[in-house]
Design a protein around this motif. Structure first.
Motif, PDB file in Angstrom:
ATOM      1  N   GLN A 165      -3.132   4.609  -1.649  1.00 22.52           N
ATOM      2  CA  GLN A 165      -3.847   5.156  -0.496  1.00 22.52           C
ATOM      3  C   GLN A 165      -3.548   6.651  -0.399  1.00 22.52           C
ATOM      4  O   GLN A 165      -2.399   7.054  -0.202  1.00 22.52           O
ATOM      5  CB  GLN A 165      -3.431   4.459   0.798  1.00 22.52           C
ATOM      6  CG  GLN A 165      -4.181   4.964   2.026  1.00 22.52           C
ATOM      7  CD  GLN A 165      -3.782   4.220   3.286  1.00 22.52           C
ATOM      8  OE1 GLN A 165      -2.626   4.252   3.697  1.00 22.52           O
ATOM      9  NE2 GLN A 165      -4.738   3.527   3.886  1.00 22.52           N
ATOM     10  N   THR A 166      -4.571   7.466  -0.542  1.00 21.81           N
ATOM     11  CA  THR A 166      -4.405   8.913  -0.465  1.00 21.81           C
ATOM     12  C   THR A 166      -4.147   9.334   0.978  1.00 21.81           C
ATOM     13  O   THR A 166      -4.807   8.856   1.906  1.00 21.81           O
ATOM     14  CB  THR A 166      -5.656   9.625  -1.004  1.00 21.81           C
ATOM     15  OG1 THR A 166      -5.857   9.231  -2.367  1.00 21.81           O
ATOM     16  CG2 THR A 166      -5.493  11.134  -0.937  1.00 21.81           C
ATOM     17  N   ILE A 167      -3.172  10.229   1.153  1.00 15.01           N
ATOM     18  CA  ILE A 167      -2.859  10.744   2.489  1.00 15.01           C
ATOM     19  C   ILE A 167      -2.958  12.265   2.477  1.00 15.01           C
ATOM     20  O   ILE A 167      -2.964  12.900   1.423  1.00 15.01           O
ATOM     21  CB  ILE A 167      -1.452  10.311   2.960  1.00 15.01           C
ATOM     22  CG1 ILE A 167      -0.363  10.891   2.036  1.00 15.01           C
ATOM     23  CG2 ILE A 167      -1.353   8.793   3.031  1.00 15.01           C
ATOM     24  CD1 ILE A 167       1.054  10.656   2.526  1.00 15.01           C
TER      25      ILE A 167
ATOM     26  N   PRO B 136       1.628   5.516  -0.571  1.00 17.26           N
ATOM     27  CA  PRO B 136       0.947   6.790  -0.334  1.00 17.26           C
ATOM     28  C   PRO B 136       0.788   7.611  -1.615  1.00 17.26           C
ATOM     29  O   PRO B 136       1.660   7.599  -2.488  1.00 17.26           O
ATOM     30  CB  PRO B 136       1.874   7.500   0.650  1.00 17.26           C
ATOM     31  CG  PRO B 136       3.235   6.966   0.328  1.00 17.26           C
ATOM     32  CD  PRO B 136       3.027   5.538  -0.109  1.00 17.26           C
TER      33      PRO B 136
ATOM     34  N   TYR C 131       4.975   3.329   3.444  1.00 12.53           N
ATOM     35  CA  TYR C 131       4.414   2.169   2.759  1.00 12.53           C
ATOM     36  C   TYR C 131       3.975   1.149   3.807  1.00 12.53           C
ATOM     37  O   TYR C 131       4.661   0.953   4.822  1.00 12.53           O
ATOM     38  CB  TYR C 131       5.458   1.489   1.877  1.00 12.53           C
ATOM     39  CG  TYR C 131       6.065   2.315   0.771  1.00 12.53           C
ATOM     40  CD1 TYR C 131       5.537   2.297  -0.514  1.00 12.53           C
ATOM     41  CD2 TYR C 131       7.213   3.082   0.999  1.00 12.53           C
ATOM     42  CE1 TYR C 131       6.128   3.019  -1.548  1.00 12.53           C
ATOM     43  CE2 TYR C 131       7.809   3.808  -0.024  1.00 12.53           C
ATOM     44  CZ  TYR C 131       7.260   3.771  -1.293  1.00 12.53           C
ATOM     45  OH  TYR C 131       7.850   4.491  -2.312  1.00 12.53           O
ATOM     46  N   ASP C 132       2.864   0.480   3.557  1.00 14.84           N
ATOM     47  CA  ASP C 132       2.471  -0.673   4.362  1.00 14.84           C
ATOM     48  C   ASP C 132       2.667  -1.923   3.516  1.00 14.84           C
ATOM     49  O   ASP C 132       2.072  -2.056   2.438  1.00 14.84           O
ATOM     50  CB  ASP C 132       1.021  -0.550   4.826  1.00 14.84           C
ATOM     51  CG  ASP C 132       0.875   0.501   5.919  1.00 14.84           C
ATOM     52  OD1 ASP C 132       1.649   0.441   6.888  1.00 14.84           O
ATOM     53  OD2 ASP C 132       0.011   1.386   5.791  1.00 14.84           O
TER      54      ASP C 132
ATOM     55  N   VAL D  95       0.873  -1.172   0.000  1.00  8.20           N
ATOM     56  CA  VAL D  95       0.000   0.000   0.000  1.00  8.20           C
ATOM     57  C   VAL D  95       0.911   1.224   0.000  1.00  8.20           C
ATOM     58  O   VAL D  95       1.697   1.421   0.929  1.00  8.20           O
ATOM     59  CB  VAL D  95      -0.934   0.008   1.223  1.00  8.20           C
ATOM     60  CG1 VAL D  95      -1.805   1.267   1.218  1.00  8.20           C
ATOM     61  CG2 VAL D  95      -1.803  -1.246   1.234  1.00  8.20           C
TER      62      VAL D  95
END
Length: 576
Positions: free
Chosen positions: A110-112, A79, A120-121, A77
């Motif tokens: 994933q929008t931050i 950003p 990162y995940d 995932v």
């Protein structure tokens, strides 16, 4: 020589080792060997520390901290930050997808928020069923550069506890660049271009290039610093002159960053006279030459081709040499070396001209090295960093792109551009085959937003592709040309497979190419009336900077393009 700025910098790793009194994590711009040595020195003091790379942190996480054996799948995932392109953090992970063997690979966006530290995940799954989850920080800062642009750029970081976010660490790498840029910006440059002959930025930085296990890829902080200085200075002078960013008509002078390996971070900025030296060396068979030839061989090959000589003169006084072979065929203009760090086209043009010269009725001009001042700089820079892309050698000693010269923006002093005008006047050719290249490995600007501004399309290699520019009403003939050329290129063993592999990796990390695929080759086609020839075929081979069999494959593809385009032009003229 006039010195504008000269400074040595304390090494960030040395400061961390000297000042540490408790456990910490840090992110710095250093190679793996140096970071490990600092960790070992800290351990000897009884301090537990983990020092990671601020440059491409996810890639280094996999290189340094992940057990790759038995890896079945990877889900990342990444950003998406409001101050960066949507693919910024997948680009920063390149070429990870190609380095994990058969493991399934997936990116999820994933929008931050603007105030969230990017990370990162990572979910790892192994063949034995084991899983691991990791939160991998990618420290960045939002800042405004000297061109007035807002960037999200990698930065140093310091964290004393895993539960804390941490604080920015101003590193030696960042300070060296920023202080040198500020000194250059503060200088009084006057109001007339060119502002200098050579603006030299000589820097040492203690980071070795680290080769990766995929293609021509490497992690090179020194190459990235070269690119940062060169393009940031172009942008500074573009703004100073009132031009838009990316304007290729700017003529500041020759900007030369020379970034070498050294024990201490340092930089010296100076004004110098143009280098007018001529490098000489061995001569090789053109069909098997495995590196860029010396200019003396290029000139000798032109002499062997023969025909009518026509020339132009560069800023330094070097001569652009060309030949006109007159015949009964439809004429074709062949050129290479407009961007002098793109070298396979130079050899490909010469090889093609030698073959065409043997044909009855052959009719063409050949100017294999349009930018000898840039080429001399490229040869000079290659001596120290042979595999870097060296974009400082891209443009002329005036600092401009010769294609964009006009009588209006040069005061009538067209210099190298006269070689094309001469070819046009001699032939009125309907086709110009203009041989180019681009980086064979990732191109980054980590201190100015990571993705090269105005060159995002070129940041990753994506195979050998063609650009066709044609006049209004020439679309059918352009398609005929591309169909014939790509069919002939498809006969080169391994070339389509090579393209497919690079495009596949490009699409994972950068997204869709936007190319039109013709017979397996990516093509970009557009109407463009700027050029005198109704058809302009531009090649783009990933050749900055390759050697050996890779270089031979590159100039062979360039040669086949010229021959097949020449043949297609004859068919078009004969049959319409």
């Amino acid at each position: 020589m006039t010195i504008l700025f000269d400074k040595r910098f304390s090494r960030t790793l040395d400061t961390l080792v000297a000042d540490a009194i408790g456990p910490f994590e840090a992110w710095t711009f250093d190679d793996a060997k140096s970071r490990k040595a600092a960790q070992d020195a800290l351990a000897a003091k009884g301090v537990k520390a983990h020092i990671r790379s601020a440059y491409k942190p996810l890639l280094h996480f996999f290189l340094e901290e992940v057990q790759l054996v038995g890896l079945e799948s990877v889900r990342i995932v990444f950003p998406v930050h409001p101050n960066a392109p949507a693919n910024r953090f997948t680009l920063e992970a390149y070429p990870l997808a190609a380095m994990l063997g058969d493991a399934k690979f997936e990116f999820v966006a994933q929008t931050i928020g603007a105030d969230v530290l990017p990370a990162y995940d990572v979910q790892l799954t192994y063949t034995d069923g084991a899983q691991a989850l990791h939160h991998v920080l990618a420290p960045n800062r939002v800042h405004t550069d000297l061109a007035g642009e807002t960037n999200l750029s990698p930065t140093g970081w310091l964290r004393n506890h895993p539960a804390h976010e941490g604080i920015r660490l101003d590193t030696d790498y960042e300070a060296l660049f920023e202080e040198a840029m500020q000194a250059i910006a503060a200088h009084e440059w006057g109001g007339t271009e060119p502002y200098f002959e050579e603006l030299n930025i000589s820097a040492t930085y203690p980071a070795e290039d680290e080769r990766l296990s995929h293609g021509d890829e490497a992690v090179s902080l020194r190459e990235a610093l070269h690119e940062e200085f060169y393009f940031s200075l172009l942008e500074f002078f573009q703004k100073k002159s009132g031009r838009p960013l990316g304007d290729r008509g700017l003529r500041p002078g020759q900007i030369v960053p020379e970034i070498v390996l050294g024990a201490v971070p340092s930089v010296c900025v100076s004004l110098r006279k143009l280098d007018r030296s001529v490098e000489t060396g061995a001569t090789f068979d053109l069909e098997t030459i495995a590196e860029p030839p010396y200019v003396t061989q290029i000139e000798a090959e032109l002499d062997a081709i023969g025909g009518e000589t026509f020339e132009a003169t560069t800023r330094s006084g070097r001569i652009v040499r060309a030949r006109y072979v007159k015949g009964t065929d439809a004429p074709v203009m062949i050129s290479g070396g407009q961007h002098a760090n793109e070298n396979t086209g130079i050899v490909g043009a010469l090889r093609a001209a030698k073959l065409l010269r043997q044909r009855p009725g052959a009719h063409f001009t050949i100017s294999p090295l349009e930018n000898p001042d840039g080429y001399a700089l490229h040869q000079r820079l290659r001596l120290v960093n042979p595999r870097h892309m060296h974009h400082a050698a891209r443009y002329t000693a005036f600092g401009d792109d010769l294609e964009y010269r006009t009588a209006e923006n040069t005061g009538g002093n067209l210099g190298e551009k006269n070689i094309r005008n001469g070819a046009t006047d001699l032939t009125h050719a309907p086709l110009h085959v203009n041989l180019h290249g681009y980086p064979s490995h990732e191109w980054t600007r980590p201190l100015s937003g990571y993705v090269p501004r105005n060159f995002a399309m070129w940041t990753l290699p994506k195979g050998f592709f063609l650009v066709m520019r044609h006049h209004e009403g020439w679309d059918r003939r352009a398609d005929t040309m591309l169909n014939h050329v790509t069919r002939q290129l498809g006969k080169i063993p391994g070339l389509i497979t090579y393209n497919d592999a690079q495009i596949e990796l490009y699409e994972i990390h950068a997204g869709e190419t936007g190319f039109r695929i013709i017979n397996g080759f990516p093509c970009l086609v557009s109407v463009d009336d700027r050029h005198t020839a109704p058809l302009t075929l531009i090649t783009e081979y990933p050749d900055e900077t390759i050697y050996g069999d890779d270089f031979i494959a590159g100039h062979t593809a360039q040669m086949v393009t010229v021959i097949s385009a020449y043949d297609a032009m004859q068919m078009i003229v004969q049959y319409g």
